[in-house]
Design a protein around this motif. Structure first.
Motif, PDB file in Angstrom:
ATOM      1  N   CYS A   1      -7.942   2.617  -5.155  1.00  0.00           N
ATOM      2  CA  CYS A   1      -9.439   2.535  -5.128  1.00  0.00           C
ATOM      3  C   CYS A   1      -9.878   1.838  -3.815  1.00  0.00           C
TER       4      CYS A   1
ATOM      5  N   CYS B   1     -10.070  -2.255  -3.118  1.00  0.00           N
ATOM      6  CA  CYS B   1      -9.424  -2.875  -4.050  1.00  0.00           C
ATOM      7  C   CYS B   1      -7.761  -3.248  -3.125  1.00  0.00           C
TER       8      CYS B   1
ATOM      9  N   PRO C   1      -3.132  -3.122  -5.342  1.00  0.00           N
ATOM     10  CA  PRO C   1      -1.715  -2.630  -5.186  1.00  0.00           C
ATOM     11  C   PRO C   1      -1.250  -3.385  -3.960  1.00  0.00           C
TER      12      PRO C   1
END
Ligand code: SF4
Length: 457
Positions: free
Chosen positions: A163, A166, A169
């Motif tokens: 995404c 974001c 990760p």
């Protein structure tokens, strides 16, 4: 070093809290006592978050506070922010060590077995133990501790999605989990210890099932839900959050047929505009989201549904925002968690055109938060006069205790020691001035066998 005591400061999500508990247990296994933050511990562990605004400033403040309580303390920093900016954190005065995602579960071992100098506020940079995030492939289970009623159980970590807003990760690495059998075993132990409710947590929980160093997909979330539903002795489960595209019909059906999985879902939407969902690189569009909500409500008309939304994402025009507002207004959901968009380093979103001014982000947040209040009140009011079961927590405030119904209505009742940590049948009465549901004794007289109480919710 041979510390006697350790204290934790945890920022961020439930996953971080569960992991702090797991790290605390590792210290205890080595004979290091866990104490409160104010008690001047020998070791301070700060578990950081990358989603928090001004993560660096917060981290700095916590380090200063820790050293106020014990100027000779050894301060270690772990968590998402530690993985993202290890060098920057190591330069914060007083930091003794920084551990990344692959190393944090070796914290107790590193601190108790290695000869690390006690840095003190004036010493040089702390030691960094942080491998590239691609090396974080082991799954470490964790669970929150000390809560008699509810335990947050981490069953999955990391995320393979990307995404555009974001950093998770980058901070937590690829998706990975334990096996269904290992989770079942943990849950059986927790049930034997008297835990009544488990909240299944993960970064991308619906992606459960990737295991081992080869990162093979061996199982899936549906199998986990089906297996946990069979564990005798566990009274309640909640699914903390599930990406809408991963919430399958099977999961919805299993929850609907289950007495243990609560009719409560938390589904991140982020935007009700397909244009913005595309820019966010989300893996669904609004039609799929609406379909998932409709399916839940078809099988569980009283289900509570929570929604995460981000407002002020780059490119979000007034018309896009209104589209989100109207979409949510018409959906059969019960509450929203609204976040104003906030730029994160190393993500794609800040490079997109159409930056939304802070003032507009705040206005849109306020509008959606009022919509959330309206939705929540309407949902609560629909349930006045219903009989249901409430699990009360152990906090007592002003002679009152609070707990949740299966569908996540927050209920307040007069304190009675017999209520705490118990699932009790009650009749919901009305919403009070604080927005909580009031309740009274249900008409049911035989409390001994809960299975005979018709599940109204
Ligand atoms: S699904 Fe998207 S928002 Fe959630 S952790 Fe993964 S990348 Fe981040």
């Amino acid at each position: 070093m041979t510390p006697q005591t350790v204290a934790f400061y945890t920022l961020g999500c439930k996953l971080n809290f569960s992991e702090s508990s797991a790290l605390g247990r590792q210290f205890e296994e080595r004979g290091v006592r866990r104490v409160e933050f104010e008690q001047g511990a020998d070791v301070y562990v700060v578990n950081t978050c990358s989603v928090t605004d001004h993560a660096d400033r917060k981290c700095r403040r916590v380090v200063q506070q820790a050293l106020k309580h014990n100027p000779n303390a050894f301060v270690a920093i772990v968590g998402c922010y530690a993985q993202l900016k290890p060098q920057e954190i190591a330069n914060i005065p007083g930091v003794g060590a920084v551990l990344g995602a692959a190393e944090k579960f070796r914290l107790a071992e590193i601190l108790t077995e290695l000869e690390l100098p006690t840095p003190g506020a004036a010493a040089g940079p702390g030691r960094v133990f942080a491998s590239p995030i691609s090396e974080a492939h082991e799954f470490h289970p964790a669970q929150s501790l000390g809560e008699r009623t509810r335990t947050f159980l981490k069953v999955q970590d990391g995320c393979d999605y990307s995404c555009s807003f974001c950093t998770i990760p980058l901070a937590r690495g690829a998706s990975r989990s334990g096996s269904v059998a290992s989770v079942v075993e943990r849950v059986e132990k927790l049930a034997a210890q008297g835990v009544q409710e488990i909240v299944l947590t993960g970064v991308n929980l619906g992606d459960f099932g990737v295991q081992g160093p080869e990162r093979e997909r061996r199982e899936n979330f549906t199998q986990l839900v089906e297996a946990l539903d069979q564990v005798e002795g566990m009274r309640r489960y909640r699914i903390s959050s599930c990406e809408p595209n991963l919430l399958t019909d099977e999961i919805i059906r299993t929850v609907a047929a289950s007495r243990r999985f609560m009719p409560h879902f938390h589904l991140p939407l982020q935007s009700g505009s397909d244009k913005i969902l595309g820019l966010m690189r989300r893996r669904y569009r609004r039609a799929l989201y609406a379909d998932r909500v409709a399916r839940i409500k078809e099988l569980m008309p009283h289900a509570g549904i929570g929604v995460d939304v981000i407002v002020g994402f780059p490119g979000e025009t007034e018309a896009d925002f209104l589209e989100t507002y109207q979409f949510l207004n018409e959906l059969a959901i019960s509450y929203l968690h609204v976040f104003p968009y906030s730029e994160r380093a190393n993500t794609l979103a800040p490079t997109l055109p159409g930056r939304v001014p802070e003032r507009v982000r705040t206005e849109r947040t306020t509008q959606l938060r009022s919509l959330s209040e309206k939705k929540k009140r309407a949902f609560y009011e629909q349930h006045a006069d219903f009989e249901t079961e409430v699990l009360f927590e152990d906090d007592v405030t002003d002679g009152r205790v609070e707990g949740y119904t299966p569908n996540y209505i927050r209920v307040a009742a007069k304190y009675d020691p017999l209520l705490v940590g118990e699932i009790r049948p009650l009749r919901l009465t009305q919403v009070n001035a604080l927005g909580l549901m009031e309740a009274e004794e249900a008409g049911i007289t035989d409390y001994a066998d809960f299975n005979r109480i018709p599940r109204i919710l």
